[in-house]
Scaffold this active site. Structure first.
Site, PDB file in Angstrom:
ATOM      1  N   SER A 210       0.844  -1.235   0.003  1.00 12.95           N
ATOM      2  CA  SER A 210       0.028   0.021   0.118  1.00 12.95           C
ATOM      3  C   SER A 210       0.814   1.376   0.042  1.00 12.95           C
ATOM      4  O   SER A 210       1.930   1.303   0.538  1.00 12.95           O
ATOM      5  CB  SER A 210      -1.089   0.118   1.291  1.00 12.95           C
ATOM      6  OG  SER A 210      -1.639   1.217   1.346  1.00 12.95           O
TER       7      SER A 210
ATOM      8  N   TYR B 148      -0.603  -0.690  10.213  1.00 15.04           N
ATOM      9  CA  TYR B 148      -0.641  -0.985   8.818  1.00 15.04           C
ATOM     10  C   TYR B 148       0.259  -0.755   7.869  1.00 15.04           C
ATOM     11  O   TYR B 148       0.666  -1.346   6.948  1.00 15.04           O
ATOM     12  CB  TYR B 148      -2.121  -0.272   8.257  1.00 15.04           C
ATOM     13  CG  TYR B 148      -2.466  -0.590   6.964  1.00 15.04           C
ATOM     14  CD1 TYR B 148      -3.222  -1.493   6.704  1.00 15.04           C
ATOM     15  CD2 TYR B 148      -2.424   0.357   5.949  1.00 15.04           C
ATOM     16  CE1 TYR B 148      -3.825  -1.923   5.299  1.00 15.04           C
ATOM     17  CE2 TYR B 148      -2.879   0.335   4.675  1.00 15.04           C
ATOM     18  CZ  TYR B 148      -3.536  -0.894   4.291  1.00 15.04           C
ATOM     19  OH  TYR B 148      -4.100  -1.107   3.007  1.00 15.04           O
TER      20      TYR B 148
ATOM     21  N   LYS C 281       2.391  -3.141   5.661  1.00 18.75           N
ATOM     22  CA  LYS C 281       2.495  -2.912   4.082  1.00 18.75           C
ATOM     23  C   LYS C 281       3.956  -2.786   3.604  1.00 18.75           C
ATOM     24  O   LYS C 281       4.300  -3.366   2.742  1.00 18.75           O
ATOM     25  CB  LYS C 281       1.539  -1.862   3.800  1.00 18.75           C
ATOM     26  CG  LYS C 281       0.198  -2.329   3.986  1.00 18.75           C
ATOM     27  CD  LYS C 281      -0.042  -3.522   3.103  1.00 18.75           C
ATOM     28  CE  LYS C 281      -1.831  -3.727   2.986  1.00 18.75           C
ATOM     29  NZ  LYS C 281      -1.887  -5.081   2.384  1.00 18.75           N
TER      30      LYS C 281
END
Length: 319
Positions: free
Chosen positions: A152, A164, A168
């Site tokens: 991401s 996150y 990622k």
């Protein structure tokens, strides 16, 4: 020209909705037999529901393709092995692994709990490892295979997503290393950073987090310019998740045999190859550096054009 993947068997994790669903459908359209994996949990990874995976399988079968559902969690080694075994038991082989499953537990790092950290790392980063580990055993033996991982742009830095972002960007490091480990066996491993409107990226919680981030950078007036990650999110309403699938499927074809260990931004009308990290500036000093020398040289060379992306803001006063 359909049929580019005729005779191939593919796994797509998190394929019950959004980006994974689009990938599974296009893989099937190109002739692949597909294992549609989805635990069927909420955006935060809670609960389970067989319907999302079953519905995608039904779509593929109705269109004349072959698919089976799998409901294992990627967050455990047993789950990763079970997903791979489903492909072998159902179709006798495995050629493609698309790691897509993911959840969100957004919170500012000073408020984030250990459970919120662990759950996101387990599903995203460990979840990529559990399936890759078991698929790589098959791919190494047969000396062929394709793996596409899902990173991401948030991995480049996004306020309120420490868990996150860490997962990622860790996936990109995993991708590069697996590409080196497996390339000699005819296996390619690449990653995408998708831009698409899904139930995760269009959630009210994420929109609110973006608004708070902009307001924070301007002391609360909300007029800050958007970061790259925020710009990506603000465009997601118009970016269908199905628009990610063509690049993913292309990376699984023979035409992309020379593409290995790279990551791409993909969404809408854009496909961008990301640069590999390189040294921007270097300073040398015979005998090594001491603090006084760094204080003298660093600001004039390495630090000359550096700016703080999150400068100190004055404390908010009660209104």
């Amino acid at each position: 020209m359909a049929g580019r993947l005729e005779g191939k068997v593919a796994i797509v994790t998190g394929a019950g909705r959004g980006i994974g669903r689009g990938e599974a459908l296009l893989l099937a359209e190109e002739g692949a037999k597909v294992v549609v994996n989805d635990l069927g949990g909420s955006e935060a990874g809670e609960g389970a529901d067989a319907r999302p995976a079953d519905e995608v399988v039904a779509e593929i079968v109705a269109a004349g393709g072959e698919a089976v559902a799998n409901y294992d969690s990627v967050a455990t080694m047993e789950g990763g092995e079970g997903i791979v075994q489903t492909a072998l038991d159902s179709f006798g082989r495995l050629d493609i692994l698309i790691n897509n499953a993911g959840i969100l537990r957004d919170r500012m790092v000073f408020n984030m709990t250990e459970a919120e950290w662990d759950s996101v790392i387990d599903v995203h980063l460990k979840g990529h490892f559990t399936t890759t580990k078991h698929a790589s055993l098959v791919f190494r033996q047969q000396r062929s295979g394709r793996i596409v991982n899902t990173s991401s742009e948030s991995g480049l830095g996004n306020m309120g997503q420490a868990n996150y972002a860490a997962a990622k960007e860790g996936i990109v490091g995993l991708t590069r290393t697996c590409a080196l480990d497996l390339g000699r066996y005819g296996v390619t491993v690449n990653a995408i950073r998708p831009r698409a409107g899904t139930r995760l990226t269009l959630s009210p919680e994420l929109r609110e987090a973006m608004q708070r981030a902009r307001a924070s950078r301007q002391g609360g007036d909300g007029d800050a310019s958007e970061t790259g990650a925020e710009q990506a999110v603000s465009q997601l309403d118009t970016l269908a998740p199905e628009m990610v699938a063509p690049l993913v499927v292309y990376l699984c074809t023979d035409s992309a045999a020379n593409v290995n260990g790279r990551d791409f931004v993909v969404g809408g009308d854009e496909v961008s190859l990301m640069t590999m990290p390189t040294k921007e500036a270097t300073i040398h000093r015979e005998g090594g550096w001491d603090l006084a020398s760094l204080e003298r040289v660093f600001p004039r060379v390495i630090g000359a054009n550096l700016t703080n992306p999150a400068p100190v803001q004055p404390p908010r006063t009660a209104s």
